[in-house]
Design an enzyme around this catalytic site. Structure first.
Site, PDB file in Angstrom:
ATOM      1  N   HIS A 570     -33.370 -16.933 -33.652  1.00 13.75           N
ATOM      2  CA  HIS A 570     -34.256 -16.407 -32.821  1.00 13.75           C
ATOM      3  C   HIS A 570     -35.462 -16.289 -33.468  1.00 13.75           C
ATOM      4  CE1 HIS A 570     -34.915 -14.380 -29.148  1.00 13.75           C
ATOM      5  NE2 HIS A 570     -36.310 -13.835 -29.431  1.00 13.75           N
ATOM      6  N   GLU A 571     -35.568 -15.969 -33.965  1.00 10.39           N
ATOM      7  CA  GLU A 571     -36.928 -15.744 -34.897  1.00 10.39           C
ATOM      8  C   GLU A 571     -37.664 -16.912 -35.557  1.00 10.39           C
ATOM      9  OE1 GLU A 571     -38.281 -13.061 -33.391  1.00 10.39           O
ATOM     10  OE2 GLU A 571     -37.233 -11.493 -32.935  1.00 10.39           O
ATOM     11  N   HIS A 574     -39.464 -18.558 -32.927  1.00 10.54           N
ATOM     12  CA  HIS A 574     -40.700 -19.021 -32.435  1.00 10.54           C
ATOM     13  C   HIS A 574     -41.402 -19.356 -33.802  1.00 10.54           C
ATOM     14  CE1 HIS A 574     -39.853 -16.312 -29.097  1.00 10.54           C
ATOM     15  NE2 HIS A 574     -39.074 -14.964 -29.747  1.00 10.54           N
ATOM     16  N   HIS A 577     -41.976 -22.647 -32.933  1.00  5.90           N
ATOM     17  CA  HIS A 577     -42.896 -22.959 -31.815  1.00  5.90           C
ATOM     18  C   HIS A 577     -44.409 -22.851 -32.517  1.00  5.90           C
ATOM     19  CE1 HIS A 577     -42.760 -21.848 -27.069  1.00  5.90           C
ATOM     20  NE2 HIS A 577     -43.721 -22.883 -27.153  1.00  5.90           N
ATOM     21  N   GLU A 599     -40.118 -16.532 -24.434  1.00  6.26           N
ATOM     22  CA  GLU A 599     -38.826 -15.833 -25.246  1.00  6.26           C
ATOM     23  C   GLU A 599     -37.728 -17.169 -25.298  1.00  6.26           C
ATOM     24  OE1 GLU A 599     -37.659 -13.714 -27.229  1.00  6.26           O
ATOM     25  OE2 GLU A 599     -40.087 -13.021 -27.162  1.00  6.26           O
ATOM     26  N   TYR A 712     -36.607 -10.530 -21.294  1.00  9.13           N
ATOM     27  CA  TYR A 712     -35.819 -10.891 -21.869  1.00  9.13           C
ATOM     28  C   TYR A 712     -34.405 -11.610 -21.316  1.00  9.13           C
ATOM     29  CZ  TYR A 712     -37.787  -9.027 -26.615  1.00  9.13           C
ATOM     30  OH  TYR A 712     -38.445  -9.465 -27.303  1.00  9.13           O
TER      31      TYR A 712
END
Length: 778
Positions: A570-571, A574, A577, A599, A712
């Site tokens: 997940h991180e 980011h 991105h 998110e 979220y």
């Protein structure tokens, strides 16, 4: 034989070993790539034609006031936060990439930041920076005939550079081991916030910005991103209250500065907290020896901190209900001074919103979101609550039976109140017990297949394949530029043109806990990307993943639990991105999207940690190197939505708590009731009449998600829709990966998120896939 011929023969024979060695290396490379190619072909829906044609990522902080509330720590004034080569098979692509470092000499054209500042240098840089800000503001205010050329172009260039300096100076407080450096960074943030508030309330600047906006708002010949920049800049000043009387603006400035102070103090308290529990081995019965070995000892007791690697396994494995209760309550009540800080901030936020002409703080914040209004958010949350309750109630009934059965087997009193009720501190333990006994999911056993180092490398290969990228680690200590010896540094390259790879930026991995470090898992933007008007070149981004995974022990490497694998995916999403973002202006770069969409890209990437083929490729036993056995993979995948109703209700409570305290019109929100009573009502889990103040460590409420935590779950709808549409049938489809990269990630906030989604999906997004995924009928 003449001597010349003999010499020639000897020379030729001397080449034979070298030739054999060369051929052996080539065969090893071919075999390795062939094995990887075959593993990808095992993926459901693999398209060989596509593969041969096409294969050869807040917590992000500290944006300027004028960029709007993007992960800002207190929202209003914070500065604190394709064409592919054809006809190349997988072996061709990966061989070029393998030799790229030598034959292509991938030397990054942009140096990374330096991390050698002393406390004095941090404050001196801040002082000089603020002087330049004042000069720039004065020059813009002095314009008698403001235009695109003399206002917008220099303003945007200065804003681009401003973001770089602010993010860089304020990162130190989250990562440095030196408390003096952390304090200097915190002091720098205070000075930067103060300046941002004052700058954002300058009527003379707003007058000129408004003039340029009015002159160009209907000018359709402008580049779309430039026109969006002008509109966003004007509206940021307007939302600061520049259309209001001077007396009102002075009040706005006063309360805004107070909010800044509260936010900085809240987060500093949270980052510096060192509280712990002292527990005996008997109290920690059931906690694995590997976990116990991580705890420090004090007076023959184990020192259990409230850092993730300590508190989470304590709650998950301790058989002793009293221990779990003590751990839960201790964790909830840590940093007690923050509870009052949040309460004060809630009141001041309402005052600020009403000074600006809004009924509530939620109304003010949601104006810039995809949801737009508090009514729409509440409709979304209440509708989801109604849909989840029957599923969660059924799950809770099974968990109560499991607890009662456990009490019987252990000879405990099944008539006691403790046995009859299912408490919030019970859930981690019994959920894990359910997974182990009924789904054969042994978290500790599974973690042996996810050693941190190899798992991260395999994750990067996924991203390389999916988005046509390449990660190059800096291993030479003389070339590294990091803030701690544990930190890994990598350059990232786009490989669409294999002959001319494009440098995209730098990414740091800081993955283990230490005193004074940010205590959760988040992605931090350090330098945003933008087009540098002065050089005519792109300035590429720099970002960091700050996490807290267990450190290696004397006998084992750092091993990731499966949920930690998902967290890192997940991180890293980011981070990607940020890295692949390509916008003209820094304010739109990377994760600068609507707060209730930001998110979604990372949530979508979590799906790759729940598919059989991808789990097999990600895993590698830390001793044998074997992948996860098929039986373990099947059990793990089957368990994905076990107690999903209860899990989603937990997230829903956080969102409803947030809206309860920020959607009030009279400032009379009962924060303790919203945290405790509302939690029992929403999550269905008992609190045993224990009133705790966990909101004092709910960093999102003072870290950019105030009136936005609903995002979220809201963004999960978009994430699931994208995954089901593009990747469910073929998770490693590079064609769709590149299309997603360039439609969603590359554009950042330079276009409306809904427009990007409609272009990607070919239709309006909907919730069908989300509801199907969590097992709810429409």
């Amino acid at each position: 034989m003449p001597s010349s011929q003999r010499s020639s023969l000897i020379y030729r024979l001397s080449l034979v070993p070298g030739i054999f060695i060369f051929l052996w290396i080539c065969w090893a490379l071919y075999s390795s790539d062939l094995q990887y190619q075959n593993s990808i072909k095992g993926t459901a829906g693999f398209n060989n034609d596509i593969m041969s044609a096409k294969l050869g990522k807040t917590v992000h902080y500290y944006k300027s006031i004028l960029a709007g509330p993007k992960y800002s720590s207190w929202s209003l004034f914070s500065v604190s936060n394709t064409r592919c080569s054809e006809n190349l098979g997988l072996f061709s692509s990966y061989s070029v990439r393998f030799f790229g470092s030598n034959s292509q000499n991938l030397v990054p054209p942009q140096q990374p930041p330096s991390w050698n500042d002393t406390p004095e240098q941090i404050l001196e840089k801040t002082k000089r920076f603020l002087e330049k800000v004042k000069e720039q503001d004065d020059s813009i205010a002095a314009l008698s005939e403001p235009t695109l050329e003399n206002l917008i172009i220099p303003y945007s260039q200065w804003e681009n550079e401003r973001f770089r300096m602010i993010n860089y100076l304020t990162l130190y407080q989250h990562v440095s081991t030196n408390p003096e450096i952390r304090n200097a960074s915190t002091e720098a943030e205070k000075l930067l916030d103060k300046q941002a508030i004052e700058s954002g309330l300058r009527e003379d600047i707003f007058k000129n910005v408004k003039k340029v906006y009015e002159d160009n708002k209907d000018n359709d010949s402008l580049a779309p991103e430039l026109k969006r920049f002008i509109s966003k800049l004007y509206n940021a000043y307007r939302r600061n209250g520049l259309d209001l009387p001077k007396e009102t603006r002075e009040k706005v400035e006063k309360v805004s500065k107070k909010l800044s102070e509260l936010s900085i103090q809240f987060n500093q308290n949270l980052g510096e907290q060192t509280e712990f529990l002292l527990l005996t081995k008997e109290e920690l019965e059931g906690v694995p020896e590997d976990v116990l070995s991580q705890f420090d000892k004090q007076d023959d007791k184990y020192k259990v901190t409230f850092k993730y690697p300590d508190i989470v396994p304590t709650l998950k494995y301790s058989k002793n209900a009293a221990t779990r209760k003590k751990a839960f309550i201790g964790d909830q009540n840590k940093v007690p001074e923050n509870a009052e800080i949040l309460k004060e901030a809630i009141k001041i936020r309402l005052e600020l919103a009403q000074l600006l002409g809004y009924k509530s703080y939620a109304e003010y914040i949601l104006e810039l979101s995809m949801a737009k209004t508090a009514d729409r958010v509440m409709e979304f949350e209440n509708d989801l609550w109604d849909k989840l309750k029957p599923k969660a109630a059924e799950e809770l009934s099974k968990m109560k039976q499991l607890k009662l059965q456990d009490y019987k087997e252990r000879g405990l009193n099944i008539e006691s109140e403790e046995a009859k009720n299912y408490y919030i501190w019970d859930h981690g333990y019994y959920n894990n017990k359910l997974l182990q006994e009924q789904y054969k999911v042994d978290e500790q056993k599974i973690s042996e297949y996810f050693p941190l180092q190899s798992t991260v490398e395999k994750m990067l290969k996924f991203y390389e394949t999916l988005f046509n990228l390449k990660f190059e680690e800096v291993t030479d200590p003389k070339q590294k530029s990091v803030w701690h010896e544990d930190v890994k540094q990598r350059s990232v390259w786009k490989m669409d043109d294999l002959k001319n790879p494009e440098f995209l930026g730098w990414i740091y991995f800081d993955l283990h806990p230490r005193d004074g470090k940010y205590g959760h898992a988040a992605e931090f933007e350090i330098w945003p990307g933008y087009f540098d008007e002065t050089t005519g070149k792109k300035s590429r981004p720099v970002c960091a993943l700050i996490c807290n995974f267990s450190k290696p022990s004397k006998t084992k490497p750092s091993l990731l639990k499966h949920n930690e694998v998902t967290t890192f995916f997940h991180e890293l999403g980011h981070g990607i991105h940020e890295i692949v973002g390509d916008t003209h202006y820094a304010r739109f770069h990377g994760t600068a999207t609507a707060r209730d969409f930001v998110e979604a890209p990372s949530q979508m990437l979590e799906f790759w940690t729940w598919t059989s083929a991808e789990l097999k490729k990600l895993s590698s036993h830390y001793i044998t190197g074997d992948p996860l056995p098929e039986s373990l993979i099947a059990s793990l995948v089957k368990s994905k939505h076990v107690n999903g109703g209860l899990g989603n209700l937990r997230q829903l409570h956080f969102g409803l708590f947030d809206m309860t305290i920020h959607n009030t019109h009279d400032g009379k929100a009962d924060v303790d009731k919203a945290w405790n009573s509302l939690r029992e009502e929403v999550t269905l889990l008992k609190s045993g009449d224990e009133n705790v103040r966990g909101y004092g460590s709910f960093g999102h409420m003072m870290g950019g998600y105030a009136a936005g935590y609903y995002g979220y779950l809201y963004s999960e709808v978009f994430a699931t829709d994208m995954y089901y549409t593009l990747f469910k049938e073929d998770p490693m489809n590079t064609t769709n990966g590149i299309r997603y990269r360039d439609t969603i990630l590359k554009r950042g906030g330079s276009r409306d998120d809904l427009d990007n989604l409609k272009e990607l999906l070919g239709r309006e997004p909907n919730s069908d896939a989300f509801l199907q995924e969590i097992g709810i009928n429409k």
